[in-house]
Design a protein around this motif. Structure first.
Motif, PDB file in Angstrom:
ATOM      1  N   GLY A   1       0.376  -0.982  -0.270  1.00 35.42           N
ATOM      2  CA  GLY A   1      -0.132  -0.159   0.076  1.00 35.42           C
ATOM      3  C   GLY A   1       0.700   1.179   0.083  1.00 35.42           C
ATOM      4  O   GLY A   1       0.635   2.290  -0.537  1.00 35.42           O
ATOM      5  N   ILE A   2       1.717   0.799   0.981  1.00 37.34           N
ATOM      6  CA  ILE A   2       3.002   2.701   1.172  1.00 37.34           C
ATOM      7  C   ILE A   2       3.459   2.472   0.099  1.00 37.34           C
ATOM      8  O   ILE A   2       3.392   3.332  -0.852  1.00 37.34           O
ATOM      9  N   LEU A   3       4.537   1.179  -0.502  1.00 35.54           N
ATOM     10  CA  LEU A   3       5.726   1.759  -1.165  1.00 35.54           C
ATOM     11  C   LEU A   3       4.766   1.387  -3.201  1.00 35.54           C
ATOM     12  O   LEU A   3       5.707   2.385  -3.944  1.00 35.54           O
ATOM     13  N   GLY A   4       3.227   0.368  -3.246  1.00 42.05           N
ATOM     14  CA  GLY A   4       2.996   1.048  -3.924  1.00 42.05           C
ATOM     15  C   GLY A   4       2.965   2.231  -4.231  1.00 42.05           C
ATOM     16  O   GLY A   4       1.339   2.684  -5.463  1.00 42.05           O
ATOM     17  N   GLY A   5       2.634   3.407  -3.040  1.00 44.62           N
ATOM     18  CA  GLY A   5       1.992   4.557  -3.754  1.00 44.62           C
ATOM     19  C   GLY A   5      -0.160   4.527  -3.870  1.00 44.62           C
ATOM     20  O   GLY A   5      -0.459   5.242  -4.415  1.00 44.62           O
ATOM     21  N   ILE A   6      -0.088   3.690  -3.231  1.00 43.59           N
ATOM     22  CA  ILE A   6      -1.822   3.761  -2.958  1.00 43.59           C
ATOM     23  C   ILE A   6      -1.808   4.380  -1.615  1.00 43.59           C
ATOM     24  O   ILE A   6      -3.303   5.077  -2.305  1.00 43.59           O
ATOM     25  N   PHE A   7      -1.593   4.206  -0.926  1.00 41.68           N
ATOM     26  CA  PHE A   7      -1.885   4.909   0.446  1.00 41.68           C
ATOM     27  C   PHE A   7      -0.673   5.904   1.022  1.00 41.68           C
ATOM     28  O   PHE A   7       0.849   5.707   1.110  1.00 41.68           O
ATOM     29  N   THR A   8      -1.074   6.714   1.683  1.00 40.90           N
ATOM     30  CA  THR A   8       0.094   7.443   2.304  1.00 40.90           C
ATOM     31  C   THR A   8       0.425   6.557   3.617  1.00 40.90           C
ATOM     32  O   THR A   8      -0.451   5.924   3.872  1.00 40.90           O
ATOM     33  N   PRO A   9       1.433   6.691   4.451  1.00 43.24           N
ATOM     34  CA  PRO A   9       2.315   6.326   4.982  1.00 43.24           C
ATOM     35  C   PRO A   9       0.943   6.465   6.508  1.00 43.24           C
ATOM     36  O   PRO A   9       0.611   5.097   7.207  1.00 43.24           O
ATOM     37  N   THR A  10       0.159   7.959   6.467  1.00 43.13           N
ATOM     38  CA  THR A  10      -0.537   7.909   8.228  1.00 43.13           C
ATOM     39  C   THR A  10      -2.273   7.111   6.437  1.00 43.13           C
ATOM     40  O   THR A  10      -2.588   5.834   8.296  1.00 43.13           O
ATOM     41  N   GLU A  11      -1.960   7.042   6.197  1.00 42.42           N
ATOM     42  CA  GLU A  11      -3.812   5.955   5.785  1.00 42.42           C
ATOM     43  C   GLU A  11      -3.355   5.149   5.473  1.00 42.42           C
ATOM     44  O   GLU A  11      -4.948   4.176   6.184  1.00 42.42           O
ATOM     45  N   ALA A  12      -2.626   4.565   5.477  1.00 43.52           N
ATOM     46  CA  ALA A  12      -2.026   3.392   5.654  1.00 43.52           C
ATOM     47  C   ALA A  12      -1.974   2.313   7.204  1.00 43.52           C
ATOM     48  O   ALA A  12      -2.356   0.939   7.625  1.00 43.52           O
ATOM     49  N   SER A  13      -1.706   3.471   8.119  1.00 41.57           N
ATOM     50  CA  SER A  13      -1.427   3.040   9.567  1.00 41.57           C
ATOM     51  C   SER A  13      -2.951   3.150  10.199  1.00 41.57           C
ATOM     52  O   SER A  13      -3.270   1.993  10.654  1.00 41.57           O
TER      53      SER A  13
END
Lengths: 158, 424
Positions: free
Chosen positions: B228-240
């Motif tokens: 999610g984060i590394l693929g640019g789907i989420f920002t780190p905050t969204e991923a958390s």
């Protein structure tokens, strides 16, 4: 020994509610981006930042009460117990004094927020800035309380 | 002069056992009073230090990790790791390292890793005939991959301090983290063969697959966060935040070990702990502001560059400073003080800030496994019921490996920079 602390319960519950609201807000912005890309909420980032600051403001005094602030204690553990306890009491009072000062200046800071509007939602910044008033007040309160408790324990021991 | 006073009062308070956050605040207060700076700067800087969309992923990652831990995911990850590497000599020890690497993809701190994996594996290893000090050393040193492999709490802090993209910082840690994990496996294997530690029975392919299925929801979280984060789907905050919701759903509906009545307690305890870190970050912003107005970073840069301008030597000096600091200071506190001070030096000799960040975090994480202040050592020694001294001795080979990897990461920038470079 540990009595129920209604104030802590209120603060901790407030913290949890703010955190869960934050989770809800961020989830809302993620799900709408995926499933309803034509709806764009501009208010979600600002709201989550406001909520986060309140999470910290309400949670930090509870963390202080529970002794969860990190400290470097490899030296103090070698001190004689009396000295260590005296230092601990003194530190609690210093912390209390510090946050009392911060509290006073936070009132000024919050007053600035009466006129300032937040960039996206256009609500007065005082709603966010007031968090500093709350956090410094309750940190001071719990620090003083801790100082008193340490003093009292020492007199009990004698 | 005033700057020296600031540092001295900070260090004295710190060594006397005053909490780090308040040491920063009170020494700053002294400075402001003497200098006659209006004190209203305190709440202002504190507020701006905490007011960050990126920082809020720290409590969320911690909550997600603790929810998953309560849901029994640690046990499943360990079973799966054991099914894969257990049949090799020193199997359980290798599984310990492997589980740390998988766990690193969920948690962002080394301490969480030591505590949760150690609680299960240290007793199990002792029972199988591993030496207690070895078991504790493997657990403590392998948990250092936690903050290198993304997500990573220290990297988030570096991101907020420097304005570097947290996604890029996460990516930068991936290769060094994997190298670290495999190097630790290598030394573990070597020591296990030498000491003739036991191995587990080889499982049938079907049994391995069964442990994989059982762990798949846990592994799914790693994939969700990382991809999610590394693929640019989420920002780190969204991923958390997505991770929190995922942990709730999996814990309640799939693994059914997370009782809804326990959730408020877990949330409150995890979030409360991180709020103390946030107050630290807020007061550190104030401290850092003073450091910058006093032009300390320039002074330190001059000092270091007057010793040598050779990049090789300067990097060595930076590492020496950070390793020393890491022995005494907690990671977040060390980051907020030393990143702003040392970054200009690194930039002057042409280091990429992202490469610098990985090096700094690695240095400080190594400090978690060294005396006198190494929280991972404390926790591991406590679980294994051995003295700190014994553990420190048993940990020496692992420490040497960590230092070798640090050397490699310091002098081989592509290890850190290749992955972030792919991101456009």
């Amino acid at each position: 020994m540990e009595k129920r602390d209604p104030l802590e319960a209120i603060l901790a519950t407030g913290m949890m509610v703010a955190f869960l609201a934050l989770v809800g807000v961020v989830m809302l912005s993620v799900t709408t981006r995926f499933f309803l890309p034509f709806i764009v909420f501009s208010w979600t980032e600002e709201t989550s930042r406001f909520l986060f600051i309140w999470v910290v403001a309400l949670g930090a005094p509870c963390a202080l009460k529970r002794g969860e602030f990190v400290s470097v204690d490899f030296l103090i553990r070698r001190f004689p117990r009396k000295v260590a306890r005296g230092l601990q009491a003194a530190f609690s009072l210093v912390t209390g004094g510090f946050f009392l000062a911060v509290f006073w200046y936070s009132l000024q800071f919050a007053r600035l927020g009466l006129l300032q509007m937040s960039p996206t939602m256009r609500i007065p910044m005082v709603f966010a800035y007031a968090s500093m008033v709350v956090v410094s007040f309750f940190l001071a309160l719990y620090a003083f309380r801790q100082g008193v408790l340490v003093f009292r324990k020492r007199s009990d021991a004698r | 002069m005033m700057a020296l006073f600031l540092f001295l009062s900070f260090v004295v308070l710190l060594l006397l056992g005053f909490p780090v956050a308040f040491s920063l605040g009170v020494s700053s207060l002294f400075y402001l009073l003497v200098k006659g700076v209006p004190l209203s700067i305190i709440p202002q800087k504190m507020y701006s230090g905490i007011d960050s969309f990126v920082l809020l992923c720290i409590p969320a990652f911690i909550v997600a990790g603790n929810l998953m831990n309560t849901a029994g995911i640690t046990r499943r990850i360990i079973n799966f790791s054991n099914a894969i590497v257990g049949h090799i000599r020193g199997g359980l020890a290798l599984a310990n390292v492997a589980a740390s690497m998988i766990f690193a993809g969920i948690s962002g701190t080394a301490l969480a890793d030591t505590a949760s994996i150690g609680a299960i594996l240290i007793p199990a290893m002792k029972e199988e005939g591993y030496d207690a000090d070895f078991s504790a050393a493997v657990t403590a040193s392998s948990s250092t991959v936690g903050p290198i492999i993304p997500p990573s709490v220290p990297m988030i802090i570096v991101g907020t301090l420097t304005g570097l993209s947290v996604t890029r910082l996460f990516l930068a840690g991936a290769i060094p983290g994997v190298i670290l994990g495999f190097s630790l496996m290598a030394i573990t294997y070597y020591l296990s063969v030498k000491r003739n530690y036991p191995k587990e029975e080889r499982l049938s392919l079907r049994a391995v697959f069964r442990t994989f299925l059982d762990a798949s929801w846990a592994l799914g979280m790693v994939v969700l966060i990382l991809a999610g984060i590394l693929g640019g789907i989420f920002t780190p905050t969204e991923a958390s935040v997505v991770a929190v919701v995922y942990a709730l759903l999996v814990g309640i509906l799939v693994y059914r070990e997370l009782r809804p009545s326990n959730i408020p307690r877990i949330v409150i305890e995890s979030v409360r702990m991180t709020t103390s870190v946030m107050v630290l970050v807020g007061l550190a912003r104030l401290f850092a502001w003073i450091i910058t107005t006093e032009r300390i970073p320039q002074l330190v840069a001059q000092g270091i560059l007057s010793i040598s301008t050779n990049p090789f030597v300067v990097i060595l000096l930076i590492n020496a400073i950070l390793l020393f600091v890491g022995c005494f200071m907690e990671t977040v506190a060390a980051l907020v003080i030393f990143v702003p001070v040392l970054l200009p030096v690194a930039m002057k000799i042409g280091m990429d800030p992202i490469h610098f960040a990985v090096m700094v975090v690695l240095n400080l994480v190594i400090g978690l496994t060294t005396p006198p202040v190494g929280v991972c050592l404390f926790v591991a020694a406590n679980i294994a019921r051995i003295s700190l001294g014994d553990l420190v001795k048993a940990n020496i080979p692992f420490l040497l490996v960590l230092l070798a990897v640090l050397f490699l990461v310091s002098y081989c920038p592509p290890l850190s920079l290749t992955l972030p470079g792919l991101l456009r």
